[in-house]
Design a protein around this motif. Structure first.
Motif, PDB file in Angstrom:
ATOM      1  N   ALA A 111      41.251  32.054  41.888  1.00  8.29           N
ATOM      2  CA  ALA A 111      41.302  32.284  40.429  1.00  8.29           C
ATOM      3  C   ALA A 111      39.952  31.948  39.801  1.00  8.29           C
ATOM      4  O   ALA A 111      39.448  32.688  38.949  1.00  8.29           O
ATOM      5  CB  ALA A 111      42.418  31.454  39.806  1.00  8.29           C
ATOM      6  N   SER A 126      53.581  38.421  35.672  1.00  3.73           N
ATOM      7  CA  SER A 126      52.462  39.288  35.995  1.00  3.73           C
ATOM      8  C   SER A 126      51.143  38.595  35.641  1.00  3.73           C
ATOM      9  O   SER A 126      51.130  37.505  35.072  1.00  3.73           O
ATOM     10  CB  SER A 126      52.617  40.651  35.339  1.00  3.73           C
ATOM     11  OG  SER A 126      52.774  40.494  33.973  1.00  3.73           O
ATOM     12  N   LYS A 127      50.076  39.226  36.031  1.00  3.62           N
ATOM     13  CA  LYS A 127      48.718  38.686  35.854  1.00  3.62           C
ATOM     14  C   LYS A 127      48.526  38.142  34.432  1.00  3.62           C
ATOM     15  O   LYS A 127      48.884  38.802  33.471  1.00  3.62           O
ATOM     16  CB  LYS A 127      47.727  39.829  36.133  1.00  3.62           C
ATOM     17  CG  LYS A 127      46.286  39.427  36.277  1.00  3.62           C
ATOM     18  CD  LYS A 127      45.506  40.581  36.914  1.00  3.62           C
ATOM     19  CE  LYS A 127      44.249  40.918  36.129  1.00  3.62           C
ATOM     20  NZ  LYS A 127      43.507  42.027  36.763  1.00  3.62           N
ATOM     21  N   HIS A 128      47.933  36.948  34.345  1.00  2.00           N
ATOM     22  CA  HIS A 128      47.600  36.315  33.073  1.00  2.00           C
ATOM     23  C   HIS A 128      48.817  35.907  32.233  1.00  2.00           C
ATOM     24  O   HIS A 128      48.718  35.813  30.998  1.00  2.00           O
ATOM     25  CB  HIS A 128      46.649  37.179  32.241  1.00  2.00           C
ATOM     26  CG  HIS A 128      45.345  37.504  32.918  1.00  2.00           C
ATOM     27  ND1 HIS A 128      44.713  36.628  33.774  1.00  2.00           N
ATOM     28  CD2 HIS A 128      44.539  38.606  32.856  1.00  2.00           C
ATOM     29  CE1 HIS A 128      43.583  37.181  34.206  1.00  2.00           C
ATOM     30  NE2 HIS A 128      43.460  38.377  33.682  1.00  2.00           N
ATOM     31  N   ILE A 183      48.741  33.922  39.694  1.00  8.06           N
ATOM     32  CA  ILE A 183      48.628  35.072  38.792  1.00  8.06           C
ATOM     33  C   ILE A 183      47.548  34.836  37.719  1.00  8.06           C
ATOM     34  O   ILE A 183      47.484  35.562  36.735  1.00  8.06           O
ATOM     35  CB  ILE A 183      49.996  35.417  38.164  1.00  8.06           C
ATOM     36  CG1 ILE A 183      50.724  34.163  37.628  1.00  8.06           C
ATOM     37  CG2 ILE A 183      50.928  36.077  39.178  1.00  8.06           C
ATOM     38  CD1 ILE A 183      50.454  33.878  36.212  1.00  8.06           C
ATOM     39  N   VAL A 184      46.707  33.861  37.959  1.00  4.30           N
ATOM     40  CA  VAL A 184      45.588  33.554  37.062  1.00  4.30           C
ATOM     41  C   VAL A 184      46.099  33.481  35.625  1.00  4.30           C
ATOM     42  O   VAL A 184      45.604  34.175  34.725  1.00  4.30           O
ATOM     43  CB  VAL A 184      44.446  34.586  37.196  1.00  4.30           C
ATOM     44  CG1 VAL A 184      43.153  34.028  36.621  1.00  4.30           C
ATOM     45  CG2 VAL A 184      44.230  34.978  38.650  1.00  4.30           C
ATOM     46  N   THR A 242      49.830  41.565  43.562  1.00  3.61           N
ATOM     47  CA  THR A 242      48.589  42.197  43.125  1.00  3.61           C
ATOM     48  C   THR A 242      48.868  43.375  42.207  1.00  3.61           C
ATOM     49  O   THR A 242      48.131  43.619  41.247  1.00  3.61           O
ATOM     50  CB  THR A 242      47.789  42.683  44.354  1.00  3.61           C
ATOM     51  OG1 THR A 242      47.537  41.559  45.197  1.00  3.61           O
ATOM     52  CG2 THR A 242      46.470  43.308  43.941  1.00  3.61           C
ATOM     53  N   SER A 245      51.478  43.718  40.352  1.00  2.32           N
ATOM     54  CA  SER A 245      52.425  43.316  39.302  1.00  2.32           C
ATOM     55  C   SER A 245      53.706  44.144  39.365  1.00  2.32           C
ATOM     56  O   SER A 245      54.179  44.666  38.363  1.00  2.32           O
ATOM     57  CB  SER A 245      51.795  43.438  37.903  1.00  2.32           C
ATOM     58  OG  SER A 245      50.845  42.426  37.705  1.00  2.32           O
ATOM     59  N   ASP A 254      39.965  43.790  40.979  1.00  2.00           N
ATOM     60  CA  ASP A 254      40.804  43.056  40.017  1.00  2.00           C
ATOM     61  C   ASP A 254      40.162  43.198  38.627  1.00  2.00           C
ATOM     62  O   ASP A 254      39.083  42.663  38.362  1.00  2.00           O
ATOM     63  CB  ASP A 254      40.875  41.584  40.460  1.00  2.00           C
ATOM     64  CG  ASP A 254      42.242  40.971  40.188  1.00  2.00           C
ATOM     65  OD1 ASP A 254      42.990  41.511  39.352  1.00  2.00           O
ATOM     66  OD2 ASP A 254      42.554  39.937  40.810  1.00  2.00           O
TER      67      ASP A 254
END
Lengths: 544, 544
Positions: A29, A223-225, A249-250, B219, B221, B342
């Protein structure tokens, strides 16, 4: 026997094998999204580069003080950035993270420090007096590092130990931190409340933490963020592994010193929170907040609850307020949630009462748990899937603990027959969803905290006027449950509720003090066993 | 030396340790959501209970025919339900899945069958003649099972082998399938195209397949019940592990025998597809489809592309049409995608050309890959992060293959120095994102300077008259080598060597301008890869 050709000349090498560890999530991350906000705490904003650098500084400072593989480092902290750093920095030094419940009393904390052979304690200023009391009782003499949180504005505890920020400053932000030598190496130890006998130290390993951290993200469709609000105490089972999940997921951690309605609603509205966890008490807190405290949400917030089934009315209110509630279940021994009430879309079309009934079930295995079943503990046979036949809930798989620390007897007993015995009694419904029906140990869950009835009884038994004591759960509007004590007085002795309440206050953490004392003959079986189920019914009536 | 106390009496037991395997994902999906649609194929709908039962039948039938641990079972199948069943049923018997590229010629298939010591082949009726041709050349004599797909309506190949449905019917739907004995056990073997020497058999294990399958979901999502369209051939690197990923999130597979615009657009619109993968050619196919074939989409569809950087114009068109394109990179040796571009949210505010430049980069490590770097293969030192210095892209971690089958020399060479050597040349940008510049054998060395053939090709692709460009080294008396460009012109476009030479002079350093331009059809492999070795031979002759 011919050798399997796929096992010839195809061994593990450094190129194709690495120990699984959640520590690598933070490294990734920080390298990919260094500027993304990792931690929010009041006005403070820290990005992933800073979070990672500070965690490495912590690991480095610990190493400089002789801490290494197999050592225990304790943390007595609320949900602050320092606590998040402990989840990475301590294992990055090779040491094992021992998170202490800040609501425990000094004697139990002393027991834990001794049993875990703690070398160093990182403590929030607010809990310095508690730690000092514990250290007067403990045999070990760990180094103490005090973390002062700007969000804690009660200046009653001036720094009396080494300062956490100075400690970090002495560490190297580029420290070449230690990977586990084996993914089976311990990453943390968490003590259970100890319903019978002494608390047990549940040891978790890097492999399980890696898998449950990912399992959380997959199960909660993070999900991401994503943005996670810390209403769940991180000292509970490593915050169920969410300190590590967020690096997967940062995402952004929103810290919270105290679980109060106003800062929660503000964080939900102002920080874009997408996910939070907590006992039903947290839901009640949100819903019962005054109108001017509640805020409008522009998204559905995912709320994950454990400990007790969410009541129908609360579910309806939560949905109305913009939350989707998912029911989870697990134990410290399973890294936190290992069972999820995996919702079927079609169920959402059912009447609300039916939906609440379905949602009250604990559910099915988490993705990284290989086995979940309800077995007859004598025969180790599965109970029929009839929703009625009681058995013991058992787990097996990679998110079951490494074992109990320095307690091979308890470990062996817990893993008898190749399954982890939870001590929880339940049934299996025809669709395979499990539901808890009772606890074989008489745990009282108050505000999300487990209270051992035996511990409260033992405190009462120490009072000279008490002949017999039996403690059960009594429903409580705010806390879910509170202890209710039934007492038979010794001959020629006198005591009233006020006396015993004061006694308990001296000997127990405040939340364990019974909300009610009943002086009466205690019902027993013919063999002399106290009939707790009768008392539970009486307590129910008293509360009603 | 004192023993680490956290390693005493805390061993692995059946209660807390199980081999990681993606097979358990299907078992879970079938037990929790038995009625959820797992597979769509034309009019056929199969739910998870059926998918799991059929996979167990396949494993059982294989076991009845003496197939077990360490045996190879081959599949010569398009993207049909049978191919999905092979991804579970074959490893459930303990055997290793060997997927064969249906576009290969008989001689290479014969080589693979012999080298893998195939015991049994499951073949689609369409490819029966190809298999028969291969078997006349092969030394092994595997049993042949023919799968007839109702979606294949060319009746030229009546069943000439055992029937797949009858084979399944002979198996037990409750078969107690074999878990791997160790998560390091092989799950599949995939042969690389072998541009130099014989094809190499890349062996994957259960652990890596489990981790990459989860990594895909995280990755991309992918949330619960996502719908995946099979535009990527499953014989490519096990469909990059997506056959297993979909069971993680209990999603739906939409099968596709052939990659044609109309069925793709129909599936996107009618089946609620959320995710698909493919080379840029699939994007071109979608975008260039006639207006009456294209359909309106009510959601953003996630498109994952690999093989070549997506050009700017195509990206813009795809966005316009409702797709979000993500660039991935990996090799068969890394289970498929192990690198992802990403995306940073802030990049979406940049001008389209800048976005395309950023998206052309291969990116950063996938979550389950522990190490990704560009190294000088002689010193094994990282190249500077300057976006210019060329090195070899190398991987390390749990999603790097087990090794090459029956080829210890190649395995040792590939893993030299503790890293997997990809053979791809690339650079690292200051933000840590890597970008491929060439295959090491495709580099042109002119006057001691490295020239990336990709860079020259990209310059040519920007000229409106160029449809396809391929640049290779041509021997040169003075400079050693010089670039030689092979060009296919776009329809209704004209350009001569002089025009393109002037164009290149405007866009490239003088030494990178091709010494020769050849206008001709460019030879390709069965998978559509340009055959640069053929072009190199032609260039050799031209120089001669």
């Amino acid at each position: 026997m011919v050798q399997n050709p796929y096992n010839i000349d195809l061994d593990r090498t450094p190129a194709n094998y690495q120990p699984l560890t959640p520590l690598s999530f933070l490294e990734r991350a920080a390298s990919v999204f260094p500027q993304h906000i990792a931690i929010v705490h009041g006005a403070l904003r820290r990005n992933y580069a800073e979070f990672y650098a500070r965690s490495r500084r912590l690991a480095s400072a610990l190493a400089q003080h002789g801490i290494g593989r197999g050592d225990t480092v304790s943390a007595l902290l609320p949900n602050t950035p320092a606590m998040l750093e402990c989840h990475y920095g301590i294992p990055m030094s090779g040491a094992v993270l021992h998170s202490i419940n800040t609501r425990l009393d000094a004697a139990i904390i002393a027991f834990q420090l001794d049993h875990a052979m703690s070398k160093l304690v990182i403590v929030d200023g607010e809990f310095m007096p508690l730690l000092q009391a514990a250290l007067t009782l403990a045999k070990v003499t760990p180094r103490v590092i005090q973390s002062d949180d700007p969000e804690f504005d009660d200046p009653r505890n001036p720094v009396v130990a080494n300062d956490y920020e100075a400690f970090l400053a002495s560490g190297d932000p580029e420290f070449d931190w230690l990977m586990p030598e084996d993914e089976w190496d311990a990453i943390s130890i968490n003590y259970t409340s100890g319903t019978t006998g002494d608390p047990k130290g549940v040891v978790s390993h890097h492999r399980g933490a890696y898998l449950l951290a990912q399992g959380n993200a997959l199960t909660t469709s993070m999900s991401k963020h994503a943005v996670y609000l810390w209403t769940l105490p991180m000292f509970h089972c490593n915050g169920w592994c969410f300190p590590w999940t967020m690096s997967v997921i940062v995402g952004t951690h929103v810290c919270l010193r105290q679980v109060r309605a106003e800062p929660i609603w503000n964080a939900l509205a102002d920080e874009g929170v997408t996910h939070l966890c907590g006992a039903p008490i947290v839901m009640s807190l949100l819903i019962s907040a005054p109108d001017d405290v509640q805020r409008a949400l522009d998204r559905t917030v995912q709320f994950f609850t454990a400990a007790a089934p969410p009541p129908e009315k609360l579910l309806a209110d939560m949905q109305q307020a913009g939350f989707n509630v998912t029911h989870l279940y697990g134990l410290t021994e399973t890294y936190g949630p290992a069972v999820v009430n995996d919702w079927h879309k079609s169920w959402s079309d059912l009447p609300p009462a039916r939906q609440a009934t379905l949602k009250a079930r604990q559910g099915v295995r988490y993705l990284p748990l290989e086995g979940l079943d309800v077995l007859d503990p004598d025969t180790m046979r599965s109970v029929p899937r009839d929703g009625v036949t009681l058995g013991e809930v058992m787990f097996r798989g990679n998110v079951v603990m490494k074992g109990y620390f320095r307690n091979p007897e308890a470990t062996k007993k817990a893993f008898a027959g190749g399954w982890f015995h939870s001590g929880d009694l339940g049934v299996v419904h025809p669709d395979g969803y499990i539901q808890l029906k009772d606890r074989s140990k008489d745990i009282i869950i108050s505000g999300g905290e487990n209270i051992s009835s035996i511990e409260v009884e033992e405190a009462l038994y120490r009072h000279p006027a008490v002949a017999v004591a039996a403690v059960v759960a009594m429903p409580h509007e705010k806390w879910g449950e509170t202890p209710c004590a039934f007492v038979e007085l010794a001959p020629r002795q006198a005591a009233d509720a006020e006396t015993l309440r004061n006694w308990c206050r001296q000997h127990l953490a405040p939340y364990k003090v019974p909300g009610r004392f009943v002086f009466a003959a205690i019902p027993r079986t013919s063999t002399g066993k106290i009939q707790k189920f009768v008392l539970r019914e009486q307590a129910q009536d008293l509360a009603g």
